[in-house]
Design a protein around this motif. Sequence first.
Motif, PDB file in Angstrom:
ATOM      1  N   TYR A  40       0.718   3.856  -3.043  1.00  0.00           N
ATOM      2  CA  TYR A  40       0.402   5.261  -2.797  1.00  0.00           C
ATOM      3  C   TYR A  40       1.500   6.168  -3.346  1.00  0.00           C
ATOM      4  CZ  TYR A  40       0.071   9.695  -0.362  1.00  0.00           C
ATOM      5  OH  TYR A  40       0.042  11.045  -0.082  1.00  0.00           O
ATOM      6  N   GLU A  41       2.745   5.867  -2.969  1.00  0.00           N
ATOM      7  CA  GLU A  41       3.869   6.696  -3.402  1.00  0.00           C
ATOM      8  C   GLU A  41       4.040   6.665  -4.925  1.00  0.00           C
ATOM      9  OE1 GLU A  41       5.864   8.856  -1.887  1.00  0.00           O
ATOM     10  OE2 GLU A  41       4.888   8.545   0.047  1.00  0.00           O
ATOM     11  N   TRP A  47      -0.298   7.181  -6.838  1.00  0.00           N
ATOM     12  CA  TRP A  47      -0.969   8.423  -6.459  1.00  0.00           C
ATOM     13  C   TRP A  47      -0.038   9.636  -6.555  1.00  0.00           C
ATOM     14  CZ3 TRP A  47      -5.801   9.903  -5.985  1.00  0.00           C
ATOM     15  CH2 TRP A  47      -6.087  11.101  -5.340  1.00  0.00           C
ATOM     16  N   CYS A  48       1.120   9.533  -5.904  1.00  0.00           N
ATOM     17  CA  CYS A  48       2.008  10.698  -5.806  1.00  0.00           C
ATOM     18  C   CYS A  48       2.769  10.985  -7.096  1.00  0.00           C
ATOM     19  CB  CYS A  48       3.011  10.502  -4.672  1.00  0.00           C
ATOM     20  SG  CYS A  48       2.261  10.458  -3.037  1.00  0.00           S
ATOM     21  N   ALA A  58       0.831  -1.211   0.000  1.00  0.00           N
ATOM     22  CA  ALA A  58       0.000   0.000   0.000  1.00  0.00           C
ATOM     23  C   ALA A  58       0.864   1.259   0.000  1.00  0.00           C
ATOM     24  CB  ALA A  58      -0.939  -0.002   1.200  1.00  0.00           C
TER      25      ALA A  58
END
Length: 131
Positions: free
Chosen positions: A24-25, A28-29, A20
């Motif tokens: 996310y990194e 998403w980022c 996760a």
Amino acid sequence: MHSIAITFPSLVLIRSSVAAVWLYEGLWCKVLGRMPSQVDVVSAVPRFGRRLGLPFLRALGVVEVGLAVWVLSGGAPGACAIIQAGLLILLNVNGLLWARNLIHDPAGMIVKNAAFLLLVWVCGAMPGGRL
């Protein structure tokens, strides 16, 4: 004083937690660009600038998504943990060298990433292979 026993989290929960963070990194980022400050950090690296910073960041995001998939797959967990540790250390060192003034909390970044690396290592060291 009474001792309260708790069970060790399952391997799937540990792997999911590590994956996760990478998802996310990475997705998403970096790939979706939801953390613009990361472009600034990468662009501060000599010879990168804005022209190479954004494409590099997106490619790094794809690599991080790949790490999430690798972690979830359970394949070669020791090698996976070593690769994750190496990448995270490399990213942190370069961030501190080239863009320390752009990182809002360098000490906090190190503390959080050290804790994450411990979880990565536990994930890599736990027996169980593929789920």
